[in-house]
Design a protein around this motif. Structure first.
Motif, short mmCIF file in Angstrom:
data_model
loop_
_atom_site.label_atom_id
_atom_site.label_comp_id
_atom_site.label_asym_id
_atom_site.label_seq_id
_atom_site.Cartn_x
_atom_site.Cartn_y
_atom_site.Cartn_z
N THR A 108 -13.87 2.21 -14.50
CA THR A 108 -13.63 2.13 -13.07
C THR A 108 -12.15 2.39 -12.89
N SER A 109 -11.78 3.07 -11.81
CA SER A 109 -10.36 3.45 -11.71
C SER A 109 -9.53 2.26 -11.23
N ILE A 110 -8.25 2.32 -11.54
CA ILE A 110 -7.35 1.26 -11.08
C ILE A 110 -6.47 1.84 -9.99
N HIS A 111 -6.52 1.26 -8.80
CA HIS A 111 -5.60 1.75 -7.77
C HIS A 111 -4.60 0.66 -7.46
N ASP A 112 -3.61 1.05 -6.71
CA ASP A 112 -2.68 0.06 -6.18
C ASP A 112 -3.39 -0.73 -5.10
N ASP A 113 -2.80 -1.86 -4.75
CA ASP A 113 -3.48 -2.75 -3.80
C ASP A 113 -3.53 -2.20 -2.39
N ASP A 114 -2.54 -1.38 -2.03
CA ASP A 114 -2.62 -0.92 -0.64
C ASP A 114 -3.80 0.03 -0.52
N GLU A 115 -4.38 0.03 0.65
CA GLU A 115 -5.64 0.74 0.82
C GLU A 115 -5.50 2.25 0.87
N VAL A 116 -4.29 2.73 0.66
CA VAL A 116 -4.11 4.19 0.69
C VAL A 116 -4.68 4.79 -0.60
N LEU A 117 -5.14 3.92 -1.48
CA LEU A 117 -5.69 4.37 -2.75
C LEU A 117 -4.71 5.22 -3.54
N GLU A 118 -3.50 4.73 -3.63
CA GLU A 118 -2.53 5.39 -4.50
C GLU A 118 -2.89 5.02 -5.93
N TYR A 119 -2.98 6.00 -6.79
CA TYR A 119 -3.26 5.70 -8.19
C TYR A 119 -1.94 5.52 -8.92
N THR A 120 -1.88 4.49 -9.73
CA THR A 120 -0.66 4.28 -10.52
C THR A 120 -0.68 5.24 -11.70
N THR A 121 0.41 5.98 -11.87
CA THR A 121 0.42 6.99 -12.94
C THR A 121 1.33 6.60 -14.10
N ASP A 122 2.20 5.62 -13.89
CA ASP A 122 3.18 5.25 -14.92
C ASP A 122 2.64 4.10 -15.77
N PRO A 123 2.39 4.35 -17.08
CA PRO A 123 1.80 3.32 -17.94
C PRO A 123 2.61 2.02 -17.97
N GLU A 124 3.94 2.12 -17.87
CA GLU A 124 4.75 0.89 -17.93
C GLU A 124 4.51 0.03 -16.69
N LEU A 125 4.38 0.68 -15.54
CA LEU A 125 4.09 -0.07 -14.31
C LEU A 125 2.67 -0.65 -14.37
N ILE A 126 1.76 0.13 -14.93
CA ILE A 126 0.38 -0.35 -15.09
C ILE A 126 0.40 -1.61 -15.96
N TYR A 127 1.14 -1.53 -17.07
CA TYR A 127 1.21 -2.68 -17.98
C TYR A 127 1.78 -3.90 -17.27
N GLU A 128 2.87 -3.71 -16.53
CA GLU A 128 3.47 -4.83 -15.79
C GLU A 128 2.44 -5.52 -14.91
N LYS A 129 1.64 -4.72 -14.24
CA LYS A 129 0.69 -5.29 -13.28
C LYS A 129 -0.53 -5.91 -13.96
N TRP A 130 -0.97 -5.33 -15.08
CA TRP A 130 -2.26 -5.71 -15.66
C TRP A 130 -2.15 -6.54 -16.93
N LYS A 131 -0.92 -6.79 -17.41
CA LYS A 131 -0.80 -7.39 -18.75
C LYS A 131 -1.45 -8.76 -18.88
N ASP A 132 -1.60 -9.49 -17.77
CA ASP A 132 -2.24 -10.81 -17.87
C ASP A 132 -3.72 -10.77 -17.50
N ILE A 133 -4.22 -9.56 -17.20
CA ILE A 133 -5.61 -9.45 -16.73
C ILE A 133 -6.49 -8.81 -17.79
N VAL A 134 -5.91 -7.83 -18.52
CA VAL A 134 -6.69 -7.13 -19.54
C VAL A 134 -6.13 -7.46 -20.93
N ASP A 135 -6.76 -6.90 -21.97
CA ASP A 135 -6.37 -7.24 -23.34
C ASP A 135 -5.53 -6.16 -24.01
N LEU A 136 -5.62 -4.94 -23.49
CA LEU A 136 -4.86 -3.85 -24.11
C LEU A 136 -4.64 -2.74 -23.10
N VAL A 137 -3.41 -2.21 -23.08
CA VAL A 137 -3.09 -1.08 -22.21
C VAL A 137 -2.59 0.05 -23.11
#
Length: 206
Positions: free
Chosen positions: A143-172
């Motif tokens: 399932t895709s991961i978007h930013d929270d705003d409803e504009v459905l911006e997709y996060t493209t930078d892995p480091e930003l993805i990691y910052e946001k998801w590091k406590d939610i998933v097990d591996l980025v």
């Protein structure tokens, strides 16, 4: 806290792929690259992991529209009812590629998806995603991961993805910048193709 590992698409390191597969087999959640946007995924056969993804996406598992990431079209019959020749020709032309095809679901679907009449199938043109599925031995859901705003911006930078998801998933997985165009979604479950969402994949496959 999630592991953050670098994998290069040109030549995915088998050791790193093995780490990812180990996390999936243990019921972990991963964020991984595709040929479109970064995806959130888990082992299709691990119900607890599937439930975690459904909770994150705020949907009931049995009503979820997760795509199945497959290695190729060879074990499609495990998840999809028999399809006619013209449908198969479209799949052969388009895959691997940035498409999600909605197809009639088979009776042999994994337990949580038993009642689903259709399933979304993806064979991304991305060697990391394909290697993960190949070594796991079965599809992962995506399932895709978007930013929270409803504009459905997709996060493209892995480091930003990691910052946001590091406590939610097990591996980025950091495979460099992702795309910000999602896959083209085409419904082939009723015969004639219906374009559900126009995304990265060209419509010139018909």
């Amino acid at each position: 806290m999630a592991e953050f590992i670098k994998i290069y698409e040109e030549n995915p390191n088998p050791k790193e792929i093995a780490k990812v597969v180990k996390v999936l087999k243990a019921g972990g959640l991963i964020i991984y690259p595709t040929d479109t946007v970064y995806g959130l995924g888990c082992d299709i056969n691990n119900v607890k992991a599937l439930e975690r993804v459904a909770r994150i996406k705020n949907v009931k598992l049995e009503k979820s529209n997760f795509s199945f990431i497959c290695e190729d079209l060879s074990n499609l019959s495990d998840y999809v009812k028999q399809i006619d020749t013209s449908t198969f020709k479209i799949l052969k032309r388009a895959l691997p590629g940035p498409y999600t095809f909605i197809l009639p679901g088979a009776k042999s679907l994994p337990h949580p998806f038993k009642k689903k009449k259709t399933v979304g199938i993806r064979v991304p043109n991305n060697s990391i995603a394909i290697e993960i599925v190949k070594h796991l031995g079965n599809p992962i859901i995506s399932t895709s991961i978007h930013d929270d705003d409803e504009v459905l911006e997709y996060t493209t930078d892995p480091e930003l993805i990691y910052e946001k998801w590091k406590d939610i998933v097990d591996l980025v997985i950091d495979a460099g910048y992702g795309d910000n165009h999602a896959s083209t979604v085409i419904d082939l479950s009723e015969g004639d193709p219906i374009i559900v969402r126009e995304g990265k994949g060209s419509l010139e496959i018909f």
